[in-house]
Design an enzyme around this catalytic site. Structure first.
Site, PDB file in Angstrom:
ATOM      1  N   LEU A  88       7.504   5.392   5.925  1.00 58.42           N
ATOM      2  CA  LEU A  88       6.252   5.587   6.655  1.00 58.42           C
ATOM      3  C   LEU A  88       5.234   6.112   5.661  1.00 58.42           C
ATOM      4  O   LEU A  88       5.573   6.876   4.754  1.00 58.42           O
ATOM      5  CB  LEU A  88       6.417   6.591   7.806  1.00 58.42           C
ATOM      6  CG  LEU A  88       7.239   6.171   9.024  1.00 58.42           C
ATOM      7  CD1 LEU A  88       7.316   7.317  10.032  1.00 58.42           C
ATOM      8  CD2 LEU A  88       6.658   4.926   9.687  1.00 58.42           C
ATOM      9  N   ASP A  89       3.986   5.716   5.846  1.00 58.72           N
ATOM     10  CA  ASP A  89       2.931   6.209   4.968  1.00 58.72           C
ATOM     11  C   ASP A  89       2.785   7.723   5.088  1.00 58.72           C
ATOM     12  O   ASP A  89       3.114   8.320   6.123  1.00 58.72           O
ATOM     13  CB  ASP A  89       1.585   5.551   5.321  1.00 58.72           C
ATOM     14  CG  ASP A  89       1.561   4.068   5.009  1.00 58.72           C
ATOM     15  OD1 ASP A  89       2.364   3.628   4.165  1.00 58.72           O
ATOM     16  OD2 ASP A  89       0.733   3.359   5.613  1.00 58.72           O
ATOM     17  N   TYR A  90       2.240   8.322   4.064  1.00 58.19           N
ATOM     18  CA  TYR A  90       1.985   9.763   4.022  1.00 58.19           C
ATOM     19  C   TYR A  90       1.263  10.250   5.275  1.00 58.19           C
ATOM     20  O   TYR A  90       1.618  11.282   5.853  1.00 58.19           O
ATOM     21  CB  TYR A  90       1.150  10.059   2.772  1.00 58.19           C
ATOM     22  CG  TYR A  90       0.477  11.411   2.731  1.00 58.19           C
ATOM     23  CD1 TYR A  90       1.192  12.559   2.407  1.00 58.19           C
ATOM     24  CD2 TYR A  90      -0.898  11.536   2.983  1.00 58.19           C
ATOM     25  CE1 TYR A  90       0.559  13.811   2.348  1.00 58.19           C
ATOM     26  CE2 TYR A  90      -1.529  12.773   2.923  1.00 58.19           C
ATOM     27  CZ  TYR A  90      -0.792  13.899   2.611  1.00 58.19           C
ATOM     28  OH  TYR A  90      -1.410  15.125   2.554  1.00 58.19           O
ATOM     29  N   ARG A 199      -2.771  -0.959   9.356  1.00 57.96           N
ATOM     30  CA  ARG A 199      -4.061  -0.392   8.969  1.00 57.96           C
ATOM     31  C   ARG A 199      -5.049  -1.488   8.564  1.00 57.96           C
ATOM     32  O   ARG A 199      -6.216  -1.471   8.977  1.00 57.96           O
ATOM     33  CB  ARG A 199      -3.853   0.617   7.841  1.00 57.96           C
ATOM     34  CG  ARG A 199      -2.935   1.764   8.238  1.00 57.96           C
ATOM     35  CD  ARG A 199      -2.387   2.546   7.056  1.00 57.96           C
ATOM     36  NE  ARG A 199      -3.433   3.271   6.354  1.00 57.96           N
ATOM     37  CZ  ARG A 199      -3.194   4.047   5.301  1.00 57.96           C
ATOM     38  NH1 ARG A 199      -1.955   4.181   4.826  1.00 57.96           N
ATOM     39  NH2 ARG A 199      -4.193   4.679   4.703  1.00 57.96           N
TER      40      ARG A 199
END
Length: 267
Positions: A88-90, A199
């Site tokens: 998962l992204d930051y 995104r």
């Protein structure tokens, strides 16, 4: 002049995130377990926390939280102690699966490769999305624009290189207002797993994810975080069926800035 301003902005943003990483808003013991067995654990990853890191700045990561919570499962042969089945992204919160052994990791990774995994995300996006549901099929590739090599680009961008197929389905959950600006809560189902797919796809249809300063630097909504959350995760493996759900952080009782319209007011 514009390029200089852009570089200064990027530098200031980098310093800001370094500061956030050195002084995290979460602690080592702030780890919520959603699912656990002898082979796997699924946790509710906090937003603005890295999964792992080699930098001394990052005192709290998911890896260090797991080491603190499950010292008996630490694998000293691994640089970051645990086997992360996916990423998962930051800035993204929600369901994250970790395997406790090599066989379990290979099994779950196989399910991801075969696209047998169900992933459901919630997002708050800018503006009111007109269609109640739809499918986004926009290829994504590397972004070669100077200063943005860490981003991805849609295939219609002149900076896009080596684009690959990417598909996302969306459904409107609610329309409303965030900090008195029009917003929509979406359910997002990625059928491919491209980097930053959700995104970039949201931005490509004209509705960037609120708080995503990487792809929409304006942040007119004054959001404290990126509004993207991995809500549900289902992974069929040979050993067990993994299923987890992370509570919706965008519910009005948890996020008073979000005000949804009632049924009669929806577009």
């Amino acid at each position: 002049m514009r390029s200089l301003v852009s570089l200064v902005t990027l530098r200031l943003r980098d310093l800001y995130y370094r500061w956030k990483r050195f002084f995290p808003s979460v602690k080592l013991d702030d780890l919520i377990v959603l699912y656990q067995s002898d082979n796997y654990v699924v946790v509710n990853k906090h937003y603005d926390v890295l999964i792992n890191s080699d930098s001394w700045i990052d005192r709290v990561t998911v890896a260090t939280q797991l080491k603190h919570r499950f010292p008996e499962f630490v694998d000293a042969k691994l640089s970051h102690y645990f086997r992360f089945v996916h990423r998962l992204d930051y800035a993204t919160s929600g369901c994250l699966c970790i395997a406790f052994n090599k066989r379990a990791s290979a099994d779950a990774s196989s399910s991801f490769r075969k696209r047998n995994v169900f992933k459901e995300y919630y997002a708050l996006v800018e503006g009111h999305v007109k269609d109640d549901a739809g499918e986004i099929k926009i290829r994504l590739g590397e972004n070669t624009e100077p200063g943005k090599q860490h981003c991805m680009a849609a295939s219609d961008s002149p900076w896009c290189r080596h684009p690959k197929t990417a598909t996302t389905q969306f459904e409107v959950i609610e329309r409303g207002y965030y900090n008195d600006l029009p917003a929509t809560k979406l359910c997002l189902l990625p059928f491919t797993g491209r980097r930053h797919q959700l995104r970039v796809h949201c931005k490509a249809i004209g509705h960037p994810i609120i708080g995503d300063v990487t792809y929409d630097s304006r942040n007119e909504y004054n959001a404290p975080r990126m509004m993207l959350h991995a809500h549900r995760l289902r992974i069929p493996t040979q050993q067990e069926f993994i299923e987890a759900e992370a509570a919706d952080p965008f519910a009005p009782e948890r996020m008073p800035q979000w005000r949804c319209l009632d049924v009669s007011q929806r577009l």
